[in-house]
Design a protein around this motif. Structure first.
Motif, short mmCIF file in Angstrom:
data_model
loop_
_atom_site.label_atom_id
_atom_site.label_comp_id
_atom_site.label_asym_id
_atom_site.label_seq_id
_atom_site.Cartn_x
_atom_site.Cartn_y
_atom_site.Cartn_z
N GLU A 133 0.83 -1.21 0.00
CA GLU A 133 0.00 0.00 0.00
C GLU A 133 0.87 1.27 0.00
O GLU A 133 0.55 2.25 -0.67
CB GLU A 133 -0.95 -0.02 1.21
CG GLU A 133 -1.74 1.25 1.45
CD GLU A 133 -2.68 1.65 0.31
OE1 GLU A 133 -2.88 0.87 -0.64
OE2 GLU A 133 -3.22 2.78 0.38
N ARG B 267 1.96 1.66 -3.48
CA ARG B 267 0.88 2.24 -4.29
C ARG B 267 0.84 3.76 -4.09
O ARG B 267 0.71 4.53 -5.05
CB ARG B 267 -0.47 1.64 -3.91
CG ARG B 267 -1.63 2.15 -4.80
CD ARG B 267 -3.00 1.90 -4.21
NE ARG B 267 -3.25 2.65 -2.99
CZ ARG B 267 -3.53 3.96 -2.92
NH1 ARG B 267 -3.62 4.68 -4.02
NH2 ARG B 267 -3.73 4.57 -1.76
N ARG B 268 0.97 4.17 -2.84
CA ARG B 268 0.89 5.61 -2.56
C ARG B 268 2.06 6.36 -3.21
O ARG B 268 1.88 7.48 -3.68
CB ARG B 268 0.85 5.85 -1.05
CG ARG B 268 -0.46 5.36 -0.43
CD ARG B 268 -0.50 5.61 1.07
NE ARG B 268 -0.41 7.03 1.39
CZ ARG B 268 -0.17 7.51 2.61
NH1 ARG B 268 0.02 6.67 3.63
NH2 ARG B 268 -0.12 8.81 2.81
N GLU C 35 0.89 6.49 -6.90
CA GLU C 35 -0.34 7.22 -7.22
C GLU C 35 -0.37 8.60 -6.58
O GLU C 35 -0.76 9.57 -7.22
CB GLU C 35 -1.55 6.36 -6.83
CG GLU C 35 -1.56 5.03 -7.60
CD GLU C 35 -2.93 4.36 -7.66
OE1 GLU C 35 -3.74 4.59 -6.75
OE2 GLU C 35 -3.16 3.61 -8.64
N GLU C 36 0.02 8.71 -5.30
CA GLU C 36 -0.08 10.01 -4.62
C GLU C 36 1.09 10.93 -4.93
O GLU C 36 0.93 12.15 -4.95
CB GLU C 36 -0.18 9.81 -3.11
CG GLU C 36 -1.47 9.13 -2.69
CD GLU C 36 -1.58 8.94 -1.19
OE1 GLU C 36 -0.77 9.52 -0.43
OE2 GLU C 36 -2.49 8.19 -0.76
N TYR C 37 2.28 10.38 -5.12
CA TYR C 37 3.45 11.23 -5.35
C TYR C 37 3.77 11.38 -6.83
O TYR C 37 3.91 12.48 -7.34
CB TYR C 37 4.66 10.72 -4.55
CG TYR C 37 4.52 11.10 -3.10
CD1 TYR C 37 5.15 12.23 -2.60
CD2 TYR C 37 3.72 10.36 -2.24
CE1 TYR C 37 4.99 12.61 -1.28
CE2 TYR C 37 3.53 10.73 -0.92
CZ TYR C 37 4.18 11.86 -0.44
OH TYR C 37 4.00 12.25 0.85
N ALA D 243 1.91 10.36 -9.35
CA ALA D 243 0.70 10.50 -10.17
C ALA D 243 0.62 9.43 -11.26
O ALA D 243 0.14 9.69 -12.35
CB ALA D 243 0.61 11.92 -10.75
N LYS E 149 4.09 17.38 -6.36
CA LYS E 149 4.56 16.84 -5.08
C LYS E 149 6.02 16.43 -5.08
O LYS E 149 6.64 16.38 -4.03
CB LYS E 149 3.71 15.62 -4.69
CG LYS E 149 2.45 15.96 -3.93
CD LYS E 149 1.97 14.74 -3.16
CE LYS E 149 0.76 15.05 -2.35
NZ LYS E 149 0.30 13.87 -1.60
N ASP F 255 -2.41 21.60 -6.58
CA ASP F 255 -3.22 20.42 -6.24
C ASP F 255 -3.94 19.90 -7.48
O ASP F 255 -4.02 18.70 -7.73
CB ASP F 255 -4.28 20.77 -5.18
CG ASP F 255 -3.64 20.97 -3.81
OD1 ASP F 255 -2.45 20.62 -3.65
OD2 ASP F 255 -4.32 21.51 -2.91
N GLN G 116 -1.55 18.13 -9.85
CA GLN G 116 -1.22 16.80 -9.33
C GLN G 116 -2.36 15.81 -9.66
O GLN G 116 -2.12 14.72 -10.17
CB GLN G 116 -1.00 16.87 -7.80
CG GLN G 116 -0.60 15.55 -7.14
CD GLN G 116 0.88 15.22 -7.30
OE1 GLN G 116 1.73 16.10 -7.41
NE2 GLN G 116 1.19 13.93 -7.35
N GLN G 117 -3.58 16.24 -9.38
CA GLN G 117 -4.74 15.37 -9.60
C GLN G 117 -4.95 15.13 -11.09
O GLN G 117 -5.22 14.00 -11.52
CB GLN G 117 -5.99 16.02 -8.99
CG GLN G 117 -7.24 15.14 -9.02
CD GLN G 117 -7.05 13.84 -8.24
OE1 GLN G 117 -6.54 13.87 -7.11
NE2 GLN G 117 -7.42 12.71 -8.82
N PHE H 149 -2.64 12.56 -12.62
CA PHE H 149 -3.08 11.21 -12.30
C PHE H 149 -4.30 10.82 -13.13
O PHE H 149 -4.35 9.73 -13.71
CB PHE H 149 -3.38 11.08 -10.80
CG PHE H 149 -3.85 9.71 -10.44
CD1 PHE H 149 -2.95 8.66 -10.30
CD2 PHE H 149 -5.21 9.44 -10.26
CE1 PHE H 149 -3.39 7.37 -10.00
CE2 PHE H 149 -5.65 8.17 -9.95
CZ PHE H 149 -4.74 7.12 -9.81
#
Lengths: 528, 528
Positions: B222, B225-226, B229-231, B233, B327, B431, B434-435, B438
């Protein structure tokens, strides 16, 4: 370079270590359940050797029993366990942001370097050649040409500095990397102090002017001083290395020098070199200046390594084990329940948890040791071995009195603290321990400093394990001569540094070794 | 494993790169001042290759021109320049505290491993043997026995796990290290994606029970994954590797799998392995459990590497250069003055500084580019090449209107922002970028996913560069057969993973390849 006595000490230490391990294994055989058992827990506490009597053996034992190091099956390589790695991380967490403020950026260059590039700077490679490890095979195939593992990265990086630096606007170029380096030394491997692989940072910078380079050399050296003095509580002397001891291929070397009173040896703590323009010549690192002319850059390189941790252990450790300065200890306070037969055990355990929580919330690194298969006394010894700065004991009486008992690792002093004042008092104590470790170490170091003027006094001071401050003519041949004349069982004496903080040198003062007019004061001694 | 088309692409890319460099050098010779000149600044802008047309060449070019990578004089080794190193540091700054919360501690084991130890686990070493680099010499002397450089550290560490783990209270043992590893691969070196040395973290943990090990495998996955996906994208699929693709010597392997639409290839993003008790058997890692019996530990190992950065480049980059998710970008906002002949240049420069200061104070990584020897247009191109998420332009009109103009790297959209709302709006924009990165990447990836049921559809989808989701009998021989049947110029197809998120598998569904009853859905495709 290492003296033969170190070698002997080391060999003797390793022999004894092997013997001790054999003893443990033999003991283990007599245990029910076969060859594996809880050896460490039953026999690992306490040190066989005393710091004052067998320093080399004591050191090998304390880094292992304190769980900083595990010996590895390849000689000269050591495992850094979490207890020492956390110190390294703390030093990184200080140093890395500081150099980022100086606009130095991190990068990563390959661990491999081709022989052609490695050998480009003659003086430099002469300094490292005997220690270079060579990769010659991959899988079952021979490589076309052998490839070296970096002993340091000047020659790895500078061909690219040449490529990247074109005009004056590309300067300064300031890079750093955190990495491993390999120096396959055969003499006297010692955990942290002299190992075949070690971790370090290496900074490599290029400037348009010598002034900028000179300034940075000292800014970095000041950070190294702070690592030793503010974090590791180890006093150091800032100064300049002699021509004989400077970095191979560089212009001049500055260093922070520590001293180990027990062995009477100096130890180079970290170095900040001005490389001048020598590498720039070899690697053609030049640029077009504001007037449209080609000019050569001025370069620095600087590094500190995991050796820092070894110096700290040597300076502060005692016959009970490691002594960790609070700032670098991953556990600053260990809380130990001291239950009694008829007492309120749960109440004591709860008080321990509450204490840890209160401290952790206040940013103090505290843990409790609530294991029920060890006596409090056993735990005291174990955490003393690991050098945790403060122990808190909580027993029935403390519970009743709404207090805890704190015990200092450095002085052994016991202090009762009311629960209401817990956080405030513990913070004060930790600050106090940090300062006291430095003060005590400085006092001991200062007691070792001896000012001399004559050869006879020099030899006497050397035999008395002093850090010798002597007027010197600053001639290479004289240092070579001193080394030759003092070469013996315990290793030759050499310069440690010429301190920046120079005492007055009255006119007419002569060199202790040559009788020629003295040019400066220098520290001399045997060294690691 | 790499397909031959990659190799060709790569060779072609390297040839063209060499040709381009030669061209630059030739051009340089015609400059006044001799062979060195400001090549980069005059010719380095813009990409020769298009992502959609020559992906391999485009990639090689974009990582170099974007200043992430410099090619090194040893093939398969690359220099990580600050622009990419900063991404690695950002990922570390996320991951390291997360694993510390899980009570995993950092350590450092030697880079060297003796052949005896390396070869202890048969399946494991078979997986790595052809790629192991061997040190056989130090200085001019041959070593008594050759020493390997770690390709991974299971065999380096586990002899010591055996030593340290005695009783159930020594469990779990949870260690991690950040280090370099070496795999001397000969096929298809590609920056970040497949290099002979790379940086990674490797976690190695031991537990009393399989349940604890299983739980940790997924907790770590997990975090991976982060990271993606979160860093970065980058959308990834979490799943389990097939028997053929699992870690050599382990029990099962989980991974996050990314997909590169342009090449139609899957790419393993990071892996979290349950090693079961296989290594425990080989290295005798056992302990006395609560009942006083000997029991074997359950182990995991898990790693992510600098490959992450390459995947990010491949997914987001475009024909103007890199596209950096905010990010992980060391510069999030670049502020560029746009002076006009008669305009108030100083006023513009002051406005740029004020803008940077306001953003930096708000925790946004902003810089201004006030160099006076480049045009604004040139600067736009350079910062687009480096992929900075947001550009702010300030010209006379902006000054008059008390506003700035922001330009998004991802969409090219231009937004005027009143100075009074600067910080708030820029935060929102970052923000949003970043989104959006992704979302766009996910949409492109999802468009590549194709569900198939028959061999014919499988082959068609493969030729159409799809990420194929197919019902499968989960037999090793069948995967081997699929690989054999698809082996060709562009490389064999294989399983990427069986996703944890399984679509419904109606009873009676058969395997696309064998016609046997299907046991699960699996992703298939060509891969890096």
């Amino acid at each position: 370079m290492a003296g033969t006595d170190d070698k002997k000490q080391q060999q003797s230490a390793e022999k004894k270590k092997a013997a001790a391990e054999k003893k443990q294994q033999t003991a283990a055989k007599h245990q029910p359940g076969g060859k594996k058992k809880e050896v460490k827990k039953e026999t690992g506490l306490g040190l066989t050797y005393k710091k004052a009597e067998n320093f080399g053996e004591w050191y090998s034992e304390v880094v292992v029993n304190g769980e900083m190091i595990e010996y590895y099956d390849i000689s000269g390589c050591y495992i850094l366990r979490p207890w020492s790695m956390a110190i390294w991380e703390t030093l990184q967490a200080f140093f890395d942001p500081e150099i980022k403020k100086m606009k130095i950026k991190n990068c990563y260059f390959p661990v491999f370097v081709s022989s052609t590039v490695l050998e480009k700077e003659k003086d430099h490679i002469e300094g490292f050649a005997p220690e270079v490890a060579w990769v010659t095979k991959s899988g079952k195939s021979d490589l076309e040409i052998p490839i070296a593992i970096r002993p340091t990265s000047e020659t790895v990086m500078y061909p690219y500095y040449s490529k990247w630096i074109r005009g004056h606007r590309d300067l300064p170029l300031k890079l750093n990397q955190w990495c491993n380096v390999v120096r396959w030394e055969f003499s006297n491997p010692t955990p942290f102090i002299r190992s075949r692989e070690f971790l370090w940072q290496e900074g490599h910078t290029a400037f348009a002017t010598k002034e900028e380079a000179d300034t940075e050399v000292l800014e970095i050296l000041e950070l190294y001083r702070r690592i030793y003095e503010e974090y590791l509580a180890v006093p150091v002397v800032k100064g300049k290395k002699s021509e004989l001891e400077k970095f191979a291929g560089g212009l001049y070397t500055t260093s922070v020098e520590a001293f180990i009173p027990n062995t009477g040896r100096g130890i180079q703590g970290a170095t900040s070199h001005c490389l001048g323009q020598n590498f720039a010549k070899m690697f053609e690192i030049n640029y077009e200046n504001e007037k449209g002319e080609r000019a050569m850059v001025w370069q620095n390189s600087w590094a500190y390594s995991t050796r820092t941790i070894g110096v700290m252990v040597m300076v502060h450790g005692d016959d009970k084990g490691l002594v960790m300065p609070p700032k670098v200890s991953s556990v600053q306070v260990i809380v130990i329940p001291v239950p009694y037969k008829d007492a309120d055990t749960q109440g004591i355990l709860d008080a321990c948890s509450a204490t840890v929580n209160a401290l952790v919330e206040a940013g103090i690194r505290a843990e409790s040791d609530a294991r029920d298969n060890y006596s409090p006394g056993w735990k005291y010894s174990q955490w003393e071995m690991k050098g945790v700065p403060l122990r808190i004991e909580i027993g029935p009486k403390d519970l009743a009195n709404k207090q805890v008992r704190a015990v200092r690792r450095d002085t052994g002093a016991k202090i009762d603290i009311a629960n209401a004042e817990l956080v405030e008092e513990i913070k004060k104590l930790l600050d106090n321990i940090q300062q006291n470790l430095f003060d005590v170490a400085k006092q001991k170091r200062d007691e070792c400093i001896q000012v001399i003027h004559t050869w006879e006094d020099f030899i006497e001071a050397l035999n008395n394990k002093k850090m010798i401050l002597a007027p010197w003519c600053d001639e290479k041949e004289v240092e070579e001569d001193v080394k030759a004349r003092t070469k013996g069982e315990t290793g030759a004496a050499k310069t440690l540094c010429s301190p920046f903080d120079q005492p007055e040198l009255p006119e007419g003062t002569v060199c202790f070794a040559s009788g020629k007019p003295a040019k400066k004061w220098s520290y001399w001694g045997r060294s690691y």
